[in-house]
Design a protein around this motif. Structure first.
Motif, PDB file in Angstrom:
ATOM      1  N   LEU A  65       0.863  -1.183   0.000  1.00 57.37           N
ATOM      2  CA  LEU A  65       0.000   0.000   0.000  1.00 57.37           C
ATOM      3  C   LEU A  65       0.900   1.233   0.000  1.00 57.37           C
ATOM      4  O   LEU A  65       1.400   1.642   1.044  1.00 57.37           O
ATOM      5  N   PRO A  66       1.147   1.835  -1.171  1.00 52.94           N
ATOM      6  CA  PRO A  66       2.044   2.997  -1.223  1.00 52.94           C
ATOM      7  C   PRO A  66       1.464   4.187  -0.471  1.00 52.94           C
ATOM      8  O   PRO A  66       0.240   4.317  -0.318  1.00 52.94           O
ATOM      9  N   ALA A  67       2.353   5.060  -0.023  1.00 47.80           N
ATOM     10  CA  ALA A  67       1.931   6.275   0.671  1.00 47.80           C
ATOM     11  C   ALA A  67       1.417   7.294  -0.341  1.00 47.80           C
ATOM     12  O   ALA A  67       1.845   7.299  -1.490  1.00 47.80           O
ATOM     13  N   PRO A  68       0.489   8.188   0.048  1.00 47.90           N
ATOM     14  CA  PRO A  68      -0.032   9.186  -0.885  1.00 47.90           C
ATOM     15  C   PRO A  68       0.889  10.382  -1.058  1.00 47.90           C
ATOM     16  O   PRO A  68       0.641  11.225  -1.912  1.00 47.90           O
ATOM     17  N   VAL A  69       1.909  10.508  -0.226  1.00 48.45           N
ATOM     18  CA  VAL A  69       2.879  11.599  -0.347  1.00 48.45           C
ATOM     19  C   VAL A  69       4.277  10.995  -0.309  1.00 48.45           C
ATOM     20  O   VAL A  69       4.497   9.937   0.275  1.00 48.45           O
ATOM     21  N   ILE A  70       5.208  11.664  -0.974  1.00 49.62           N
ATOM     22  CA  ILE A  70       6.599  11.219  -1.008  1.00 49.62           C
ATOM     23  C   ILE A  70       7.474  12.368  -0.534  1.00 49.62           C
ATOM     24  O   ILE A  70       7.378  13.472  -1.085  1.00 49.62           O
ATOM     25  N   PRO A  71       8.329  12.160   0.486  1.00 46.52           N
ATOM     26  CA  PRO A  71       8.595  10.936   1.244  1.00 46.52           C
ATOM     27  C   PRO A  71       7.355  10.461   2.015  1.00 46.52           C
ATOM     28  O   PRO A  71       6.557  11.262   2.470  1.00 46.52           O
ATOM     29  N   GLY A  72       7.245   9.162   2.137  1.00 45.50           N
ATOM     30  CA  GLY A  72       6.113   8.593   2.851  1.00 45.50           C
ATOM     31  C   GLY A  72       6.360   7.128   3.150  1.00 45.50           C
ATOM     32  O   GLY A  72       7.296   6.514   2.642  1.00 45.50           O
ATOM     33  N   HIS A 121       3.794  -8.136   8.651  1.00 46.46           N
ATOM     34  CA  HIS A 121       3.529  -6.731   8.328  1.00 46.46           C
ATOM     35  C   HIS A 121       4.788  -5.896   8.582  1.00 46.46           C
ATOM     36  O   HIS A 121       5.521  -6.138   9.542  1.00 46.46           O
ATOM     37  N   ALA A 122       5.018  -4.917   7.700  1.00 44.78           N
ATOM     38  CA  ALA A 122       6.122  -3.978   7.882  1.00 44.78           C
ATOM     39  C   ALA A 122       5.750  -2.667   7.210  1.00 44.78           C
ATOM     40  O   ALA A 122       4.813  -2.600   6.405  1.00 44.78           O
ATOM     41  N   GLU A 123       6.493  -1.616   7.569  1.00 48.20           N
ATOM     42  CA  GLU A 123       6.333  -0.317   6.923  1.00 48.20           C
ATOM     43  C   GLU A 123       7.693   0.159   6.449  1.00 48.20           C
ATOM     44  O   GLU A 123       8.685   0.061   7.181  1.00 48.20           O
ATOM     45  N   LEU A 124       7.736   0.670   5.219  1.00 46.79           N
ATOM     46  CA  LEU A 124       8.993   1.114   4.614  1.00 46.79           C
ATOM     47  C   LEU A 124       8.870   2.564   4.178  1.00 46.79           C
ATOM     48  O   LEU A 124       7.836   2.988   3.653  1.00 46.79           O
ATOM     49  N   TRP A 125       9.951   3.326   4.367  1.00 39.09           N
ATOM     50  CA  TRP A 125      10.003   4.703   3.875  1.00 39.09           C
ATOM     51  C   TRP A 125      10.442   4.695   2.419  1.00 39.09           C
ATOM     52  O   TRP A 125      11.476   4.111   2.070  1.00 39.09           O
ATOM     53  N   LEU A 126       9.663   5.329   1.568  1.00 36.59           N
ATOM     54  CA  LEU A 126      10.046   5.587   0.182  1.00 36.59           C
ATOM     55  C   LEU A 126      10.356   7.077   0.090  1.00 36.59           C
ATOM     56  O   LEU A 126       9.459   7.922   0.211  1.00 36.59           O
ATOM     57  N   ALA A 153       6.330   4.918  -6.750  1.00 34.99           N
ATOM     58  CA  ALA A 153       6.194   5.858  -5.629  1.00 34.99           C
ATOM     59  C   ALA A 153       5.953   7.253  -6.187  1.00 34.99           C
ATOM     60  O   ALA A 153       6.855   7.865  -6.775  1.00 34.99           O
ATOM     61  N   VAL A 154       4.733   7.746  -6.045  1.00 37.69           N
ATOM     62  CA  VAL A 154       4.376   9.084  -6.514  1.00 37.69           C
ATOM     63  C   VAL A 154       3.421   9.716  -5.515  1.00 37.69           C
ATOM     64  O   VAL A 154       2.673   9.023  -4.816  1.00 37.69           O
ATOM     65  N   ALA A 155       3.443  11.037  -5.456  1.00 36.53           N
ATOM     66  CA  ALA A 155       2.466  11.763  -4.645  1.00 36.53           C
ATOM     67  C   ALA A 155       1.148  11.779  -5.400  1.00 36.53           C
ATOM     68  O   ALA A 155       1.102  12.105  -6.592  1.00 36.53           O
ATOM     69  N   THR A 156       0.077  11.428  -4.740  1.00 40.12           N
ATOM     70  CA  THR A 156      -1.218  11.322  -5.401  1.00 40.12           C
ATOM     71  C   THR A 156      -2.282  12.244  -4.821  1.00 40.12           C
ATOM     72  O   THR A 156      -3.371  12.348  -5.389  1.00 40.12           O
ATOM     73  N   GLN A 157      -2.004  12.924  -3.724  1.00 37.44           N
ATOM     74  CA  GLN A 157      -3.014  13.779  -3.131  1.00 37.44           C
ATOM     75  C   GLN A 157      -2.376  14.697  -2.098  1.00 37.44           C
ATOM     76  O   GLN A 157      -1.210  14.537  -1.729  1.00 37.44           O
ATOM     77  N   THR A 158      -3.147  15.701  -1.702  1.00 35.61           N
ATOM     78  CA  THR A 158      -2.784  16.495  -0.537  1.00 35.61           C
ATOM     79  C   THR A 158      -3.616  15.998   0.632  1.00 35.61           C
ATOM     80  O   THR A 158      -4.740  15.526   0.452  1.00 35.61           O
TER      81      THR A 158
END
Length: 512
Positions: A65-72, A121-126, A153-158
């Motif tokens: 599940l990618p983050a909606p903001v980068i870095p995220g 389960h894990a969480e990774l910083w992109l 990995a792309v920003a998709t929203q504010t």
């Protein structure tokens, strides 16, 4: 070549920024990512990256599940599909396409989820926008194996601030402003006065002057900060948020054919001379045409390159109407994208006054199409959904379809473009589209690219590719529906050498 930044909005010039402003922008974006809840995005409106396959001897389903903001932070869920009697450890590692394994951080442990012994389960910083591969290593009594999952990995929203948090910060900011002004006023009043001496009129006057002056100065600072933040927000919205690009599409009616001309526009970070793609299932572009709003006609076709950024393809015998186009392509950096636009398909003319300027264009042998009024009656088989209801949004599930002939008996699927099944998922309002396979939602071209970059040749024998003997009588697709609503799924396989396409309508319930 960097992955293209795509935008549905008109091109806007970047505003020049000083190094200090650039540093502040990075700090601000990092702050947003730190306080933001983790959301996700991928394909068009379909966020989760799903992979069903093997990590060495271990069958796994990996959901990113990618983050909606980068870095995220990206969430990684690894489900072991076969029970193990001995302890199994799972580690995850994000690898940026530029840095490779040598520039990657140490891997993180994926920890067991309480109550789910097969789930980790894990969480990774992109940290940078672009294409990544997530290396999932599974180790146990059977040895060790690695699965490589490509992730964009792309920003998709504010991310909006809650009213309660906004009110709290406003109150604290007002308190800080008043306190700083009071500090300056008191300092001007008492800095030259002895502790035991009463406050003189001159001291009071100095306090008023300092208070008014400091109020004006700090008000200007707040105003300037607001202007800077608004500029930063505009730059983020216009230049940082990823949006699927709109293809340039037109149809030429010749004496014998309708030719669809596509042109992929150049984006900020794209190659100026040529769009550099890597083939997926042997095709540079997988193009879906879906008639709107009826959703009664579909084509799955494969354009041929005729120029640095130009592609042509023969339109199958589709009825006239307005069609939504979805073009799946993978950049040579491993960056996979789905580009979209609409085009009006004219009625096929028996004869046209416009002569073709060149010999007739040949169709790709793997091109296929579906017409609800014709295809159902002529198909040698059809597919029936076997996944039990209710199907819920954001649930890890397998969409399983049985392959049946007209009498209801099981028949064996045959390979179609190297796999036993392809499916296109579309929400009724067009907000979701995904091209999926039995291996999941990943671009296999991107996976092959990252595997070669890591020096780990891929073993496709276990990945639902062609196998010896008869094919399966059921085809399954791992998927997570991103939101509830009505969906149509076009499922494709081959039976008796003919491509079979079956539309299946389902209603996805809200998450439990």
């Amino acid at each position: 070549m960097s992955p293209p930044r795509t935008s549905a909005e008109p091109k806007r010039k970047r505003r020049p920024a000083a190094s200090f402003a650039s540093l502040l922008r990075r700090i601000a974006l990092l702050t947003i990512a730190l306080i933001a809840p983790t959301l996700c995005q991928a394909h068009i409106g379909s966020p989760a990256v799903v992979y069903d396959g093997m990590a060495g001897p271990y069958a796994v389903r990996i959901i990113v599940l990618p983050a909606p903001v980068i870095p995220g932070r990206a969430e990684i869920n690894v489900r072991l599909l076969q029970p193990s009697t001995s302890p199994v450890t799972v580690t995850v590692l994000p690898v940026n396409w530029r840095a490779g394994l040598k520039g990657a951080p140490p891997p993180d442990d994926a920890l067991p989820v309480p109550g789910e012994p097969s789930l980790r389960h894990a969480e990774l910083w992109l940290m940078r926008p672009g294409s990544y591969s997530v290396h999932v290593t599974v180790s146990g009594s059977q040895g060790s194996g690695v699965a490589i999952v490509p992730v964009v990995a792309v920003a998709t929203q504010t991310l909006a601030m809650s009213h309660s948090l906004g009110g709290l910060l406003a109150a604290l900011g007002s308190l800080l402003f008043v306190g700083v002004v009071a500090l300056f006023a008191i300092g001007a009043r008492d800095s030259t006065r002895e502790p035991s001496v009463p406050i003189a009129p001159a001291n009071r006057r100095n306090a008023w002057i300092a208070g008014i002056a400091s109020t004006a100065v700090f008000a200007l600072i707040v105003f300037g900060g607001k202007r800077w933040w608004d500029q930063l927000d505009r730059d983020y919205r216009y230049n940082q948020i990823y949006r699927a690009a709109h293809l340039d599409a037109s149809i030429e009616q010749t004496s014998t054919q309708r030719i669809l001309h596509l042109k992929v526009p150049r984006q900020d970070d794209d190659s100026p001379e040529k769009l550099r793609l890597i083939p997926d299932h042997g095709k540079l572009i997988h193009l879906y045409l879906i008639r709107e709003p009826q959703l009664d006609a579909l084509a799955h076709i494969h354009p041929q390159r005729v120029g640095p950024r130009a592609f042509d393809v023969v339109v199958p015998p589709l009825p006239e109407g307005t069609y939504r186009l979805y073009a799946d392509l993978t950049n040579e950096t491993g960056f996979a994208a789905t580009l979209t636009t609409t085009v009006k398909v004219p009625a096929a003319a028996a004869e046209s006054k416009v002569e073709a300027a060149s010999p007739p264009l040949k169709s790709d042998p793997d091109d296929s199409y579906y017409l609800s009024a014709i295809s159902d009656a002529s198909a040698p088989a059809h597919l029936e959904l076997r996944t039990p209801s209710p199907i819920r949004a954001n649930a890890d599930l397998l969409l399983t379809f049985a392959v049946k002939d007209s009498t209801g008996h099981d028949v064996h699927a045959e390979p179609y473009m190297g796999m036993y099944g392809h499916a296109a998922v579309r929400r009724s309002d067009g907000s979701v589209f995904a091209h999926i396979h039995p291996t999941g939602t990943i671009s296999m071209a991107a996976q092959s690219f990252f595997a070669a970059q890591a020096g780990q040749p891929m073993d496709h024998a276990h990945m639902h590719y062609v196998s010896s003997g008869p094919g399966p009588t059921e085809i399954s697709f791992p998927y997570l529906f991103p939101q509830p609503g009505h969906y149509r799924i076009w499922v494709q396989t081959k039976v008796s050498g003919q491509v079979v396409t079956t539309p299946v309508d389902i209603t996805v319930a809200p998450s439990s």
